[in-house]
Design a protein around this motif. Structure first.
Motif, PDB file in Angstrom:
ATOM      1  N   ASN A  22       2.508  21.526  30.355  1.00 15.75           N
ATOM      2  CA  ASN A  22       2.788  22.463  31.442  1.00 15.75           C
ATOM      3  C   ASN A  22       2.789  23.917  30.994  1.00 15.75           C
ATOM      4  OD1 ASN A  22       2.950  20.603  33.503  1.00 15.75           O
ATOM      5  ND2 ASN A  22       5.107  20.226  33.176  1.00 15.75           N
ATOM      6  N   ALA A  39      -2.115  21.333  33.730  1.00 11.54           N
ATOM      7  CA  ALA A  39      -1.989  19.885  33.546  1.00 11.54           C
ATOM      8  C   ALA A  39      -3.242  19.444  32.798  1.00 11.54           C
ATOM      9  CB  ALA A  39      -1.852  19.183  34.889  1.00 11.54           C
ATOM     10  N   ARG A  45      -0.978  15.426  34.320  1.00 10.72           N
ATOM     11  CA  ARG A  45      -1.822  15.271  35.515  1.00 10.72           C
ATOM     12  C   ARG A  45      -1.221  14.246  36.470  1.00 10.72           C
ATOM     13  NH1 ARG A  45      -6.272  16.052  31.632  1.00 10.72           N
ATOM     14  NH2 ARG A  45      -6.353  13.801  31.350  1.00 10.72           N
ATOM     15  N   GLY A  48       1.979  16.078  38.092  1.00  6.74           N
ATOM     16  CA  GLY A  48       1.576  17.157  38.979  1.00  6.74           C
ATOM     17  C   GLY A  48       2.745  17.955  39.533  1.00  6.74           C
ATOM     18  N   PHE A  63      -5.256  21.501  37.244  1.00  5.71           N
ATOM     19  CA  PHE A  63      -5.509  20.248  36.543  1.00  5.71           C
ATOM     20  C   PHE A  63      -6.850  20.392  35.836  1.00  5.71           C
ATOM     21  CE2 PHE A  63      -2.771  19.431  40.049  1.00  5.71           C
ATOM     22  CZ  PHE A  63      -1.938  18.394  39.676  1.00  5.71           C
ATOM     23  N   PHE A  73      -6.868  12.620  44.672  1.00  9.63           N
ATOM     24  CA  PHE A  73      -5.450  12.922  44.499  1.00  9.63           C
ATOM     25  C   PHE A  73      -4.667  12.283  45.637  1.00  9.63           C
ATOM     26  CE2 PHE A  73      -6.963  15.545  41.313  1.00  9.63           C
ATOM     27  CZ  PHE A  73      -5.987  16.321  40.719  1.00  9.63           C
ATOM     28  N   THR A  78       5.488  13.997  46.319  1.00  5.35           N
ATOM     29  CA  THR A  78       5.252  15.428  46.478  1.00  5.35           C
ATOM     30  C   THR A  78       5.909  15.838  47.795  1.00  5.35           C
ATOM     31  OG1 THR A  78       3.173  15.221  45.284  1.00  5.35           O
ATOM     32  CG2 THR A  78       3.498  17.235  46.556  1.00  5.35           C
ATOM     33  N   GLU A 122      -4.193  23.154  42.789  1.00  9.05           N
ATOM     34  CA  GLU A 122      -3.294  22.907  43.911  1.00  9.05           C
ATOM     35  C   GLU A 122      -2.493  24.177  44.170  1.00  9.05           C
ATOM     36  OE1 GLU A 122      -2.446  18.114  43.760  1.00  9.05           O
ATOM     37  OE2 GLU A 122      -0.917  19.446  42.932  1.00  9.05           O
TER      38      GLU A 122
END
Length: 149
Positions: A22, A39, A45, A48, A63, A73, A78, A122
């Motif tokens: 990270n 990532a 990854r 995330g 990523f 994905f 999340t 993202e």
């Protein structure tokens, strides 16, 4: 004897941070700069942006994969809606999944790229549309992403 404690502690902390995958860098897309967490290994990854309750407008996660391939994905665990932007090996935007909601049921929906991708960015939902991102835009990565595993 205490002189070696501080340097040793700093070295261990740096190694621990690198192991998470990270580290941070900046990217620029369509004139907007984002500070991104990287990532670059399988554990980072897979994790995330899980369990995040917010993501600043100028932040994201990049990523990086060792090779270009079709990517998919999902949003398991999340908690925030995201834009998922897929880039090829030349860092050209090849596909976008916009305003992807958190997963509310199991199994979670899959959000695929429509072309092989090596990089995936993202960002907060609505960001891509707000800045006018389009397929073909080039992602500029400031600095080195380090080793990719």
């Amino acid at each position: 004897m205490k002189r070696w404690l501080a340097p040793t502690f700093l070295l261990l902390a740096a190694c621990a941070g690198a192991a998470t995958g990270n580290q941070a860098t900046a990217v620029v897309l369509h004139g907007q700069r984002f500070t991104t967490e990287l990532a670059t290994d399988e554990p980072s990854r897979e994790h995330g942006l899980m369990m995040r309750t917010r993501l600043a407008a100028d932040h994201g996660m990049l990523f990086v994969f060792p090779l270009s391939a079709p990517r998919a994905f999902w949003m398991k665990n999340t908690l925030i809606s995201l834009d998922i932007l897929y880039f090829d090996a030349n860092r050209r935007l090849v596909s976008m999944q916009l305003n992807v909601p958190p997963c509310k049921s199991d199994p979670c929906p899959i959000y695929p790229s429509h072309a092989p991708a090596r990089y995936v960015l993202e960002v907060s939902a609505g960001t891509a549309r707000r800045m006018g991102a389009e397929v073909g835009d080039v992602l500029k990565i400031e600095g080195d992403v380090g080793p990719v595993r």
